[in-house]
Design an enzyme around this catalytic site. Sequence first.
Site, PDB file in Angstrom:
ATOM      1  N   TYR A  89      -1.331  -0.285  10.469  1.00  0.00           N
ATOM      2  CA  TYR A  89      -1.481  -0.725   9.077  1.00  0.00           C
ATOM      3  C   TYR A  89      -0.283  -0.277   8.245  1.00  0.00           C
ATOM      4  O   TYR A  89       0.230  -1.042   7.416  1.00  0.00           O
ATOM      5  CB  TYR A  89      -2.776  -0.166   8.494  1.00  0.00           C
TER       6      TYR A  89
ATOM      7  N   SER B  38       0.843  -1.198   0.000  1.00  0.00           N
ATOM      8  CA  SER B  38       0.000   0.000   0.000  1.00  0.00           C
ATOM      9  C   SER B  38       0.874   1.244   0.000  1.00  0.00           C
ATOM     10  O   SER B  38       2.012   1.221   0.496  1.00  0.00           O
ATOM     11  CB  SER B  38      -0.896   0.006   1.241  1.00  0.00           C
TER      12      SER B  38
END
Length: 258
Positions: A148, A138
């Site tokens: 995350y 990501s």
Amino acid sequence: MGTALVTGASAGLGRAFAEELARRGHGLVLVARNRDQLEELAERLRREYAVTTEVLVADLADRAQTERVADRLRDTGRPVDLLVNNAGFGLRGSFSRGDVTEEERALDVMVRAVLVLSHAAAGAMRTRGRGGILNVSSVASFAVMGSYSAIKSWVTVFSEALAVELQGTGVHVTAVCPGFVHTEFHDRARMNMSALPEQLWLEVDQVVTTALRDLDAGRAVSVPSATYKLVTAGIRVLPRSAVRRVSGLLAQRRRTSR
């Protein structure tokens, strides 16, 4: 065209990868937790593209089930030529006030499973002298957006390290680092993304085709879209203190927009 194994294949980017690979003529091993969704997808891809499909139901937070997937990747009688490590989910809310069990599950699915499955695939592919490993990371891996970001940072750096190790072996490794993608990912994580400008959203087909093209080209890191290439370039040259400030402001804006 060989066989591809896709984790998290029942929805979102994983489903889109499976669709595109089937269209290109790859046989597929589809991995996810939901048998019904996998069976429906497998049947449709067999019917529409005349490819072989195999369903492998597994929860990658479970070590024994992850090992079954790894065993499939090691199977010399049924070689897998492409591994797409896509399974994952979003994390929302405060780390310090949230459920640590969910954080541990995230590590199991998006770190440990990626490591174990990449190890199984890399060993088998290196022996054959060909193959590809595509790890879905990501843009968050370059920023500071809770745990995350830390998880996806590991995926990106791990992929780069493995790509370096496997240079000259015929095995390519790529981390694809998309930004915000139009899938059910954020809805499943109960994130309100209504304040995000439309120009920051990507379509799944754009992410999939860019990732596969960059894997074929031997690029260790793939960032779909010119917009996110500029974003990641800017993040990389900014002092980390500035990255933390900007990330904090964005996180605050997301909280107040819920």
